[in-house]
Design a protein around this motif. Structure first.
Motif, mmCIF file in Angstrom:
data_model
loop_
_atom_site.group_PDB
_atom_site.id
_atom_site.type_symbol
_atom_site.label_atom_id
_atom_site.label_comp_id
_atom_site.label_asym_id
_atom_site.label_seq_id
_atom_site.Cartn_x
_atom_site.Cartn_y
_atom_site.Cartn_z
ATOM 1 N N CYS A 78 0.816 -1.221 0.000
ATOM 2 C CA CYS A 78 0.000 0.000 0.000
ATOM 3 C C CYS A 78 0.845 1.265 0.000
ATOM 4 C CB CYS A 78 -0.964 0.008 1.182
ATOM 5 S SG CYS A 78 -0.158 0.240 2.765
ATOM 6 N N CYS A 120 3.055 -3.436 5.885
ATOM 7 C CA CYS A 120 2.439 -2.870 7.090
ATOM 8 C C CYS A 120 1.579 -3.959 7.744
ATOM 9 C CB CYS A 120 1.624 -1.628 6.752
ATOM 10 S SG CYS A 120 0.063 -1.982 5.933
ATOM 11 N N LYS A 151 -5.942 -5.715 3.365
ATOM 12 C CA LYS A 151 -6.167 -4.547 2.512
ATOM 13 C C LYS A 151 -6.445 -5.008 1.103
ATOM 14 C CE LYS A 151 -3.944 -0.722 4.364
ATOM 15 N NZ LYS A 151 -2.830 0.216 4.425
HETATM 16 ZN ZN LIG Z 1 0.362 -1.837 3.616
#
Ligand SMILES: [Zn+2]
Length: 189
Positions: free
Chosen positions: A104, A144, A152
């Motif tokens: 991301c 992350c 995500k």
């Molecule tokens: Zn991420």
């Protein structure tokens, strides 16, 4: 002697009582920390590691202060990175990936809009260990917490320059200036 963390003690305690109702007093006695500490660890086991720990919010069978771990948790390979990847390898991966989540694009200290929490980076396998992926630089990447949990909805393909530019053109001037500042810091000496 190596100090066993409170999370590990809770883990062991719950594993020893699978399918039994346990009380907050039992957990406190077993773990020996304050309530805010072990309550947070229980939440982490539920939210981050997917342990099926139920409370009175989940079932009328339980009163407040009672917990039950219904079944033996599945072994999640994503959770054992820290123990198996050396600090040196971890630093190399983070450095190579520019301390940026490779899915991301968030960096540590930024607020993840999905969780409203500060971004923390983990080391993830590109090809999963269960599929024979190796624990070496070429098979590791920075992710992350949210992306590491597969939470995500982003493709793992890198965005193209055309797409990036189209997004920057759509953004407001302040956003464009922030991108410019970031690029200048990265590329201009
Ligand atoms: Zn991420």
């Amino acid at each position: 002697m190596r100090k066993v963390g409170s999370k590990e003690r809770i883990r062991q305690f719950l594993l020893a009582h699978i399918g039994e109702i346990v009380t907050s007093i039992q957990i406190r006695d077993a773990v020996g920390t304050g309530v805010s500490e072990w309550a947070r660890r229980v939440r982490e086991l539920r939210d981050q590691e997917g342990w099926k720990i139920e409370t009175h919010n989940d079932t009328t069978e339980l009163k407040p202060g009672q917990y039950i771990l219904r079944e033996k948790p599945a072994d999640n390979p994503h959770l054992h990175f820290k123990t198996s990847i050396s600090a040196k390898l971890r630093a190399e991966v983070l450095d190579r990936n520019g301390f940026t989540c490779q899915m991301c694009g968030l960096t540590p200290g930024e607020i993840d809009p999905e969780t409203n929490r500060k971004v923390r980076l983990h080391i993830g396998h590109i090809k999963d260990k269960s599929l024979g992926g190796l624990e070496e630089l070429s098979n590791l990447r920075a992710l992350c917490s949210t992306c590491n949990q597969g939470a995500k909805n982003i493709t793992s393909e890198k965005p193209t320059a055309i797409w990036l530019l189209s997004q920057i053109r759509r953004a407001g001037q302040d956003e464009q200036r922030a991108v410019f500042d970031w690029l200048r810091k990265k590329f201009v000496r």
